[in-house]
Enzyme design. Structure first.
Site, PDB file in Angstrom:
ATOM      1  N   GLU A   1       0.972  -2.341  12.435  1.00  0.00           N
ATOM      2  CA  GLU A   1       1.287  -3.770  12.462  1.00  0.00           C
ATOM      3  C   GLU A   1       1.571  -4.303  13.863  1.00  0.00           C
ATOM      4  O   GLU A   1       1.953  -5.459  14.008  1.00  0.00           O
ATOM      5  CB  GLU A   1       2.447  -4.056  11.499  1.00  0.00           C
ATOM      6  CG  GLU A   1       2.014  -3.807  10.069  1.00  0.00           C
ATOM      7  CD  GLU A   1       3.112  -4.074   9.039  1.00  0.00           C
ATOM      8  OE1 GLU A   1       4.281  -4.167   9.414  1.00  0.00           O
ATOM      9  OE2 GLU A   1       2.763  -4.175   7.842  1.00  0.00           O
TER      10      GLU A   1
ATOM     11  N   TRP B   1       0.825  -1.220   0.000  1.00  0.00           N
ATOM     12  CA  TRP B   1       0.000   0.000   0.000  1.00  0.00           C
ATOM     13  C   TRP B   1       0.859   1.270   0.000  1.00  0.00           C
ATOM     14  O   TRP B   1       0.355   2.353  -0.276  1.00  0.00           O
ATOM     15  CB  TRP B   1      -0.950  -0.004   1.186  1.00  0.00           C
ATOM     16  CG  TRP B   1      -0.266   0.181   2.528  1.00  0.00           C
ATOM     17  CD1 TRP B   1       0.771  -0.544   3.025  1.00  0.00           C
ATOM     18  CD2 TRP B   1      -0.577   1.161   3.516  1.00  0.00           C
ATOM     19  NE1 TRP B   1       1.126  -0.095   4.263  1.00  0.00           N
ATOM     20  CE2 TRP B   1       0.319   0.944   4.598  1.00  0.00           C
ATOM     21  CE3 TRP B   1      -1.512   2.177   3.619  1.00  0.00           C
ATOM     22  CZ2 TRP B   1       0.295   1.728   5.757  1.00  0.00           C
ATOM     23  CZ3 TRP B   1      -1.538   2.958   4.774  1.00  0.00           C
ATOM     24  CH2 TRP B   1      -0.640   2.733   5.823  1.00  0.00           C
ATOM     25  N   ASP B   2       2.135   1.132   0.316  1.00  0.00           N
ATOM     26  CA  ASP B   2       3.064   2.267   0.274  1.00  0.00           C
ATOM     27  C   ASP B   2       2.896   3.051  -1.023  1.00  0.00           C
ATOM     28  O   ASP B   2       2.939   4.278  -1.045  1.00  0.00           O
ATOM     29  CB  ASP B   2       4.523   1.784   0.295  1.00  0.00           C
ATOM     30  CG  ASP B   2       4.855   0.879   1.457  1.00  0.00           C
ATOM     31  OD1 ASP B   2       4.000   0.070   1.824  1.00  0.00           O
ATOM     32  OD2 ASP B   2       5.982   0.966   1.967  1.00  0.00           O
TER      33      ASP B   2
ATOM     34  N   LYS C   1       2.911   0.742  16.155  1.00  0.00           N
ATOM     35  CA  LYS C   1       4.134   0.716  15.366  1.00  0.00           C
ATOM     36  C   LYS C   1       4.203   1.931  14.461  1.00  0.00           C
ATOM     37  O   LYS C   1       5.263   2.514  14.251  1.00  0.00           O
ATOM     38  CB  LYS C   1       4.160  -0.556  14.517  1.00  0.00           C
ATOM     39  CG  LYS C   1       5.437  -0.770  13.720  1.00  0.00           C
ATOM     40  CD  LYS C   1       5.337  -2.031  12.864  1.00  0.00           C
ATOM     41  CE  LYS C   1       6.610  -2.290  12.072  1.00  0.00           C
ATOM     42  NZ  LYS C   1       6.416  -3.340  11.061  1.00  0.00           N
TER      43      LYS C   1
END
Lengths: 784, 784
Positions: B488, B361-362, B592
């Site tokens: 995450e 998805w970056d 995170k």
């Protein structure tokens, strides 16, 4: 198999009257013999054909690296897997140089029978070779319940209609080829040739093979000796090589003439002893067995089983299949535990390689329920095995950032062998299950030596785990977040009710036991204030409740999830785990196996009767029983709060789990938990037996199918016999000092030899709850 | 590296003035060249020493079986992994028969420089061989942004103080040995010799190698040709074998005399074309490149970059490191996308093998934010690649029991390559991220051809996924249970706010776009009522809110969880995933990477300003930024609602992510999302640029460190330049028709060539929220 045409219904045997090669692997599991130390599948004497050859020594395993596509902290690096050790069962027969193999020639008659009172597997058959020579063969096989290292086979071949030349080859075979069933996650993945040869000897009628398991380094010895009765002019030769040892007896038989051979086997293994020490140990055991002889071994075996049945028998009148099934179950449970001693009782006992030979919570919650009530010494042994795992369990807790001890979800030697942590490591309830088994044992025995020796330590270390795993929330509640309960179609829930009520019991019991044994508690480093903290956490335990529905959600938020589309699920899509991704199962209301309903049983004190009725009804609608651990739990609670007829159908399903191979994986071994569940369904269910801190109680009630249920239990060194009829129950104290217990709201007090008769109150009629479409309990009998 | 002593701070270059072999692999990533189709790491010309050799062709991968310790339905069976293809960069040099290797002899001077305007990597050094012979070497390397298949190297060696005999060996090398970094889950696991030789040719100054990737069957061709300028008496030879082709040029150089070689490289690959077709294609591209010549290739390159900077440049006054970092970032982003065309933009571009070359998805959320605003055509290409995945994504959705399309969490060719489903398949937000990128592109371009061609189909298929993934609860709310959001350190939550607000946008956008393009919607099978159902689900979307704390929980129940013990976590225990088990991270409040905070940015319209302040403060306290995707998101929201100085520190962290190797894995490639994040922090953050359905808006505001920020963006075919000063902002419409947009609450309207100046309102002072101890954003400059 009760449904299978080859099996007959008998009260004390499992008998097969025709050999169906399509179900050979299943019958090898059903006819397996074991004493908890040594196990032998019911493979045919001649070795082939086989479904799955199997000989097991408790805790002999190999190690295989566990593959991970993505590295994760704390993932176990290797898997322990049960090893098929040297096969000593094999006795091949050559008839005029044609090997006896039932795939060829003609099998003119066949009968195999496992006798639950003699503990001997009998086989009788008549075979005609492809060239027309006939022989009659009788074999008897036992794994001794008295001499732990020993098995014995009596093998006899008889000429039938014309003279035949026969050669009996009695063998030890290591590194057999084992077929692999790859796609089923419940099966094991067998390694090839796991045994490294170390020594082989053949000398007269004796031979031995010594191997070392390649990866784990465990050393295994198998030895055999023989006696035989033969016509004159019989010749014997023996030989050995790395993986095979063989005694051959050659003779000629006139019609009616017999050659009989008795084979004595001794097994041993060690992780530390030297080769000579192990060889001597096995040779000694073999010498004793040969000295004892077949007949005396058989007598010992019978006496051990007479003892067992004398304290444990369950009599069922009205349903002969159930009678057979419960004794079949009890026999297998007993032989799985009898001589396990400080070793585990795996989920499949020593009957097959399923689940890689691992032991799960099945032992603590299911199998020990039965053993505690019938052979409490074996239950104590199993819990001492748990205690022996504490160093590893402490290390695992440290690795996970926790205090106390984190028991492995699946293991042989104590190291975690579960590679899928959401349904392994996260199933922390295993700790409370062990603690519950300790509490149950202590309630049933008042064995304070055990409490000091092992019980308190187990309770303390598991309580410490809970105390570090949970946390206090803003409202003062004690929460246990992100764990997995018994139901494997959910994972990583917050405040799973089963987990929380079991942790609550664990924390309270640890505090109580530490208070009772202050010196031992001090040795275990229990700090002043620690027991108070445990009691505080237990008291503040969060038990979620859905007010809108008036039921307990299995875990927080569970009842807000979408209900599984049962109407859109085809019958061939069960078990769901093989046809749907976990992500979808986890996020919906669908229950693989009793979870909240098991809490209603084990922590019946924590729920009102109304809760139980509403919760049971709710979970019935979404429970699919894709696990063998479910039907028996549902039977017990249905017997308590639901319609007795529904309870009986679940009891029957549990009884048929292995005998009718309901889950299509009996080839890999029996389901010990489900076998125990059959007993639980009868005793805890229709006998309504409960053992709490307050003592023993009974709420018996019979389903229509039964006219009488009689069971014996051991309780605090007494032997009690309970006979449940349709209208009344009779309690007899067969042995032991005065005992008080309750029958419904009455208190009954009995002296040794006395009996008491009590009426059974009638129960309110309740409508039967519904199950997901197509997942109603099976009907095995037309009248139910 | 900006902190590294070998690097100098310059506005338009990254220059290294000394060679530090300890960070060789990192510099190979920083100096990587690419055009989105072909990528070359900044390996030294002579091949050795190397950190990690790397030459990549977009979408050339191999397949490896994925191991699972436990079988699970729907788990992908194989992993796609980027392949290090034939290395054409290698030019070895023998100096009097001693191979040039900077590990030996003496490196007397060294300079490498990547110029963001010329797109050429320059290297200059002087070397003294162990026996004392000196040479001066200059090399220039480019991967052409104009000729997609082409790279070129200009290599020149000069004698220094006495005559030397030199041999230049220009090579193509396949199946190089690649070092393996095994224990880091973020690295790739490189296969050995993945390329099967198919053909090799050497002919005069030309040579070519043809290979097939063993497991995926993709065919790869690499060819080289050369021109050279040399003293007389120069000899050349060429040869080839399966994995090596070589042109050798031998000459003698007097002091000051030079031998220069220009190497032209052409690459091609195909999954379907025949060997001759592929060979011809590469030979043709090579011919054109050689015909163009080095100088003209360099001119083309410069012009392409002039175009890019003309529409995209960001000028930063006050912080030269930030100036360098943002241009470094933009250069790499542009070259990763420029000629990717219908191929993905991997998380590491083509700069290294990290994450196996997968695209996540970056691309959609981070990289396309930048590209949409600066090179919208490349954004459309990337989304057309997403569209090309729809057949696989539809099949995956069916496999998972869902409608529409389920995009893979990580992939090269469209098949799911994530083996850990709780953080892969369950991260369904990828679908909304793709849809968001479509919406952003349509807002910024009004490109209705794209909408008809690809956009609507992507919106419809993702909306269908959401509609089938969620369900209506008893209260009429639309819930999405059991999914994983961006963070995450959590997984399988119910109603993850990021996921739900993004799904809401997706559902609404699909409905709106289908309404606008009824004919195309009809072709796509959008049924009457379907758009209404999407709108209904969007409207009823459950957005959990914690009334007690007055914040949005990241997912339902999140704020009830225990807060991570930050005080008890040592600095060396970060990143936490390498030191704590997932089960523990998942069940506690520890973040995170921005999740809820990213929702505040992408769905700013769904939150009140007060929400944003409170939510940002809350999540600051528990966010550890163990992901490179976090700092930039925090920068943008801090710039919107928090103290600007905190925002700037996050912007700096994002800027330093690769240049200072903050995550210690730059060796595996650059973090494209974080590079885009640096631009986002400046433009979306301090420029306050937002593009919504209502149009373009700016809320600029400068941190103390900067005295001016100027950026250019492309919007609806216009080019706009925004200059932000301390007190006022200036907007100039450089190109295009009249444009309206807002500056704070003002509406600004500009004609082509016109500008407008607006005051920047002062902001209320707010206390800076705190971060977990030790996880405050780094300080890179003493004054911040």
């Amino acid at each position: 198999m009760l449904g299978h045409p080859s099996f007959s219904v008998e009260p004390w045997q499992l008998t097969e009257v025709a050999l169906d090669l399509d179900v050979l692997a299943q019958t090898e599991s059903l006819f397996a013999l074991s004493n908890g130390h040594l196990g032998m599948r019911g493979n045919l004497d001649e070795g082939e054909p086989y479904g799955l050859p199997g000989t097991y020594l408790n805790s002999v395993y190999e190690l295989r690296p566990l593959p991970y596509a993505e590295v994760g902290y704390g993932n176990p690096e290797s898997l322990q897997s049960v090893v098929n050790v040297t096969n000593g069962k094999v006795i091949r027969l050559l008839v005029n140089d044609e090997p006896l193999n039932v795939r060829y020639g003609k099998l003119l008659a066949h009968r195999r029978s496992l006798d639950f009172r003699t503990g001997v597997l009998d086989r009788e058959f008549e075979w005609q070779s492809p060239s027309g020579a006939r022989v009659r063969v009788r074999s008897k096989r036992m794994v001794s319940l008295v001499q732990r290292a020993v098995a014995a086979i009596h093998y006899e071949v008889e000429g039938v209609d014309r003279p035949v030349r026969v050669a009996i080859q009695s063998e030890l075979i290591a590194n057999e080829t084992v077929p692999v069933f790859a796609d089923d996650p419940r099966a094991a993945s067998a390694p090839e040739s796991p045994l490294e040869p170390e020594a082989h000897i053949a000398n007269g009628t004796r031979a031995a093979l010594l191997h070392q398991v390649r990866s784990s380094g465990l050393r295994v010895a198998a030895a055999m000796d023989h006696t035989y009765v033969a016509p004159e002019e019989t010749e014997t030769t023996s030989e050995s090589s790395a993986d095979v040892a063989r005694l051959t007896v050659v003779s000629s038989l006139a019609p009616g003439e017999r050659l009989s051979l008795t084979k004595f086997l001794a097994y041993g293994w060690s992780s530390v002893r030297s080769r000579p020490a192990l060889q001597d140990q096995v040779a000694g055991a073999l010498e004793v067995a040969r000295h004892t002889g077949w007949d005396a071994l058989a007598d010992e075996q019978r006496r051990a089983l007479d003892d067992f049945w004398g304290r444990a028998d369950v009599e069922v009148v009205g349903d002969p299949e159930m009678q057979q099934a419960v004794r079949f179950a009890m026999f297998h449970l007993y032989q799985a535990a009898a001589r396990a001693e400080l070793r585990p009782i795996p989920a499949k006992g020593l009957t097959g390689p399923g689940y890689d030979g691992h032991t799960f919570w099945d032992m603590d919650v299911f199998v020990l329920d039965f053993l505690t009530a019938t052979s409490p010494g074996t239950a104590a042994d199993a819990l001492r095995w748990r205690r022996s795992l504490l160093p590893d369990a402490r290390a695992r807790a440290r690795q996970l950032g926790l205090s106390g001890a984190a028991f492995p979800w699946r293991t042989i030697d104590g190291k975690e062998s579960s590679a899928y942590w959401p349904a392994g490591t996260a199933a922390f309830h295993i700790g409370a299950d062990v603690a519950y088994a300790v509490v149950r044992y202590l309630r049933a025995t008042e064995d304070q030596d055990f409490a000091r020796d092992a019980g308190l330590e187990l309770l303390v270390e598991t309580a410490r785990l809970w105390h570090s795993l949970g946390h206090e929330d803003a409202g003062g509640g004690f929460r246990i977040d992100g764990v997995t309960g018994p139901d494997e179609y959910s994972a990583l829930g917050d405040n799973n009710v089963y987990t929380n009520v079991m942790a609550q019991l664990n924390l309270d019991a640890a505090a109580a036991c530490a208070t009772r044994h202050p010196a031992r508690a001090h040795e275990l480093g229990v700090l002043p204030g620690e027991t108070g903290a445990w009691r505080g956490a237990a008291k503040a335990m969060v038990i979620p409740y859905d007010r809108r529905l008036g039921v307990h959600p299995q875990a927080e938020g569970f009842t807000d999830h979408e209900v599984w589309d049962f109407a859109g699920t085809r019958p061939d899509q069960y078990p769901l785990l093989l046809h749907f991704p976990y992500f979808d199962l986890y996020r919906k209301q669908v229950v693989k196996q009793a979870d909240l309903v098991l809490a209603l049983h084990l922590r019946g004190d924590a729920f009102s009767e109304e809760d139980k009725v509403r919760d049971f009804d709710y979970y019935e609608r979404i429970t699919v029983r894709d696990s063998s651990l479910s039907a028996c739990c549902q039977a017990v609670i249905a017997a308590e709060v639901g319609p007795l007829e529904l309870a009986y159908r679940y009891a029957e399903e549990s009884a048929h789990m292995d005998l009718s191979d309901l889950e299509h994986n009996v080839r890999d071994g029996l389901h010990l938990a489900s076998l125990a569940g059959t007993w639980m369904a009868l005793v805890d269910g229709f006998g309504g037996m409960r053992s709490t801190d307050e003592g023993l109680s009974f709420h018996p009630s019979l389903p229509r199918a039964l006219s009488r249920l009689r069971f014996r239990v051991v309780y605090r060194s007494r032997q009690l016999r309970v006979t449940v009829g349709r209208r009344e129950a009779t309690y007899e104290l067969l042995k032991g000092e005065r005992l008080s217990f309750s029958h419904y709201s009455d208190v009954v007090q009995l002296e040794e030899g006395a009996g008491a008769r009590r009426a059974i109150p009638s129960r309110p009629r309740r409508p039967s709850p519904s199950q997901p479409v197509g997942r109603e309990p099976r009907r095995f009998r037309t009248e139910t």
